[in-house]
Scaffold this motif. Sequence first.
Motif, PDB file in Angstrom:
ATOM      1  N   GLU A 194       0.843  -1.198   0.000  1.00  0.00           N
ATOM      2  CA  GLU A 194       0.000   0.000   0.000  1.00  0.00           C
ATOM      3  C   GLU A 194       0.882   1.254   0.000  1.00  0.00           C
ATOM      4  OE1 GLU A 194      -3.279   2.180  -0.445  1.00  0.00           O
ATOM      5  OE2 GLU A 194      -3.268  -0.003  -0.445  1.00  0.00           O
ATOM      6  N   ALA A 195       2.020   1.210   0.667  1.00  0.00           N
ATOM      7  CA  ALA A 195       2.942   2.362   0.691  1.00  0.00           C
ATOM      8  C   ALA A 195       3.473   2.654  -0.711  1.00  0.00           C
ATOM      9  CB  ALA A 195       4.083   2.100   1.665  1.00  0.00           C
ATOM     10  N   GLU A 196       3.784   1.614  -1.459  1.00  0.00           N
ATOM     11  CA  GLU A 196       4.246   1.783  -2.836  1.00  0.00           C
ATOM     12  C   GLU A 196       3.150   2.452  -3.675  1.00  0.00           C
ATOM     13  OE1 GLU A 196       6.434  -1.431  -5.344  1.00  0.00           O
ATOM     14  OE2 GLU A 196       4.296  -1.577  -5.850  1.00  0.00           O
ATOM     15  N   LEU A 197       1.945   1.950  -3.579  1.00  0.00           N
ATOM     16  CA  LEU A 197       0.822   2.509  -4.327  1.00  0.00           C
ATOM     17  C   LEU A 197       0.549   3.954  -3.909  1.00  0.00           C
ATOM     18  CD1 LEU A 197      -1.449   2.126  -6.364  1.00  0.00           C
ATOM     19  CD2 LEU A 197      -2.814   1.104  -4.529  1.00  0.00           C
ATOM     20  N   ASP A 198       0.627   4.239  -2.638  1.00  0.00           N
ATOM     21  CA  ASP A 198       0.395   5.594  -2.145  1.00  0.00           C
ATOM     22  C   ASP A 198       1.425   6.570  -2.709  1.00  0.00           C
ATOM     23  OD1 ASP A 198      -1.043   7.458  -0.334  1.00  0.00           O
ATOM     24  OD2 ASP A 198       0.924   7.555   0.631  1.00  0.00           O
TER      25      ASP A 198
END
Length: 100
Positions: free
Chosen positions: A17-21
């Motif tokens: 999710e951090a990558e996508l964010d």
Amino acid sequence: MIRHTVVFKLKHAAGSEAELDFLRAAQKLATDIPVVKNFEALRQTSKKNNYDFGLSMEFASEEDYQTYNEHLLHVQFVETRWIPEVADFIEIDYKPYTEA
């Protein structure tokens, strides 16, 4: 015209999710700064290097590119997202080639 490109590797786990964010934040930055044209977030597919992503955008002029570099939103993104979250990168800026 200036084409600004950067290939990079994030510190985040692949698919997280951090990558996508982070990628969403880069997209929002490009949308929020009007001089940015033809923005693309790209997934790197070559096995010839260790980078995972690329960003590409165009500017109509050197002045527009400077406006982007100095824009408060860009400066904040670099300080609060890019520096802490990017593990490694290469930046390349291009102008169309014309024979002299």
